[in-house]
Scaffold this motif. Structure first.
Motif: not given
Length: 436
Positions: A110-132
């Motif tokens: 919802a905001e650029p929180s950096g939350r992610a399904h897996d913080p170690d994914d290649l995509c480090g975009d803080p808006w993205v939960w997952e880049q599948k």
């Protein structure tokens, strides 16, 4: 902006409940109201910019695919319902933002929180939960944009939809030649193998076919072969809608691009995405690679082969679809299960012998008989484990063994089927020629 939190007093819902009650089981109507209200009251988050962020249920992220399907039942309630129209318009605006920001992502914060399904994914975009990257993540918002216009006649979102469509067409064109043109990679070091792509994150090798490549399925599991057939057909249908929108906007270039790519996708599916099955004849494969390999199965998640009449504008009476349907609803499909509680399609995403309510609803919605649609609705009611909600999946012999207690997409599918059973769903809206 305030959005509605209940449809209990909506005239179409009241009519639907009366018709459902006339079928002899009060659970049908009660469940319809509860499921529609649950989505409005619990998943919609109004944002300061006027958009609406929609959580998928028990995960605090917004999926492009799920948020589309969560809104779909309300399209049947749009007439003279300005507040509901404003809600869907706000969801579309949020989806458009997300695609503009990162068209390869499937789920967002919802905001650029950096939350992610897996913080170690290649995509480090803080808006993205997952880049599948999934073809359907781009197709579904375009389908919603067009169907919303048809249901309401509203045009205030069309210019933005056309802009987003250009981005989507660019991505799908790039991914027609994934091996040479795409820079997309996805690597996840933890979790099951289905959570990452082989070949250093590029996926299994594919040959050019005219189809557009997808790293992941609508289940968010990795594709075995890079060309997902139902997703390609759904993309073609989305492009039909884009062409319609572009013609309305007098954007000839966009209309021509959309028509051309839709034709390429369909032609490529017919040339490379069908196989001859010894028991069922010519059927659609689920995935192919253009190198001679084909995966024969279906997945409960849409776009699925079973759902092609819903997401790809393929007639439920089409012979190729019917042959494929017979395969999908048989033991020849490794994800189809029959048990003492129910029978239906599951997914490699959930445990073996687990059936998905989404797939049961899809089976009903794509059936050519009223009796089958009512049977599917009854099965959904009878397998809710007494919770009054639809789940992600349940064991074929024991509905009390289920996954995900709160899954809004499945709840929406119940609502869509219930409205359809009493001839008030979106299928009847389109056939009546309502909207723009």
């Amino acid at each position: 902006m305030q959005f509605p939190t209940s449809v209990k007093d909506h005239p179409v819902v009241e009519q639907a409940v009366r018709r459902l009650d006339d079928l002899g089981d009060p659970r049908y109507g009660r469940m319809l109201v509860r499921r529609l209200d649950d989505t409005l009251a619990r998943t919609i988050n109004p944002m300061p910019d006027g958009t609406a962020f929609v959580v998928t249920g028990d995960i605090p992220a917004m999926w492009l695919r799920d948020s589309t399907t969560q809104m779909t039942p309300y399209l049947a309630l749009m007439r003279d319902a300005t507040a509901l129209q404003d809600l869907v318009a706000a969801v579309l605006a949020r989806q458009f933002q997300q695609i503009e920001h990162n068209p390869y992502a499937n789920a967002f914060n919802a905001e650029p929180s950096g939350r992610a399904h897996d913080p170690d994914d290649l995509c480090g975009d803080p808006w993205v939960w997952e880049q599948k990257y999934e073809v359907d993540s781009l197709a579904f918002p375009l389908l919603l944009a067009h169907r919303f216009w048809r249901a309401t006649g509203r045009t205030d979102h069309l210019a933005r939809a056309a802009h987003v469509a250009r981005i989507v067409i660019g991505v799908w064109r790039t991914e027609q030649d994934h091996e040479s043109r795409s820079s997309y990679r996805f690597v996840r070091a933890t979790g099951p193998q289905s959570d990452t792509l082989p070949n250093a994150g590029r996926g299994t090798p594919v040959a050019r076919t005219g189809m557009t490549w997808s790293g992941f399925r609508p289940s968010d599991d990795a594709c075995v072969y890079g060309y997902n057939v139902p997703a390609n057909l759904s993309a073609a249908a989305a492009l039909d809608g884009v062409a319609d929108i572009a013609h309305h906007l007098a954007d000839t270039a966009l209309a021509d691009d959309a028509v051309r790519l839709a034709a390429e996708l369909r032609e490529a599916v017919l040339a490379h995405g069908t196989v001859r099955h010894p028991d069922f004849g010519s059927i659609y494969a689920y995935e192919v690679d253009g190198r001679g390999n084909a995966l024969l199965m279906d997945d409960a998640n849409m776009p699925s082969l079973l759902s092609l009449p819903l997401v790809a504008d393929i007639a439920a009476t089409d012979p190729l679809y019917l042959a494929t349907r017979r395969f999908v609803l048989s033991r020849a499909n490794p994800t189809w299960y029959r048990g003492t509680a129910a029978e239906g399609v599951g997914s490699p995403h959930t445990p073996e012998n687990h059936i998905w309510p989404i797939a049961i609803a899809v089976q009903g919605l794509t059936s050519n008989t009223a009796a089958d649609r009512l049977k599917a609705l009854t099965t959904l009611i009878d397998t809710d484990a007494g919770t009054g909600a639809m789940h992600e999946s349940f064991h074929k012999d024991d509905p009390y063994r289920f996954t995900r207690p709160w899954f809004s997409w499945a709840n929406a599918m119940y609502a869509e089927l219930a409205l359809d059973v009493v001839e008030l769903g979106t299928r009847f809206l389109w056939s009546a020629g309502d909207g723009g």
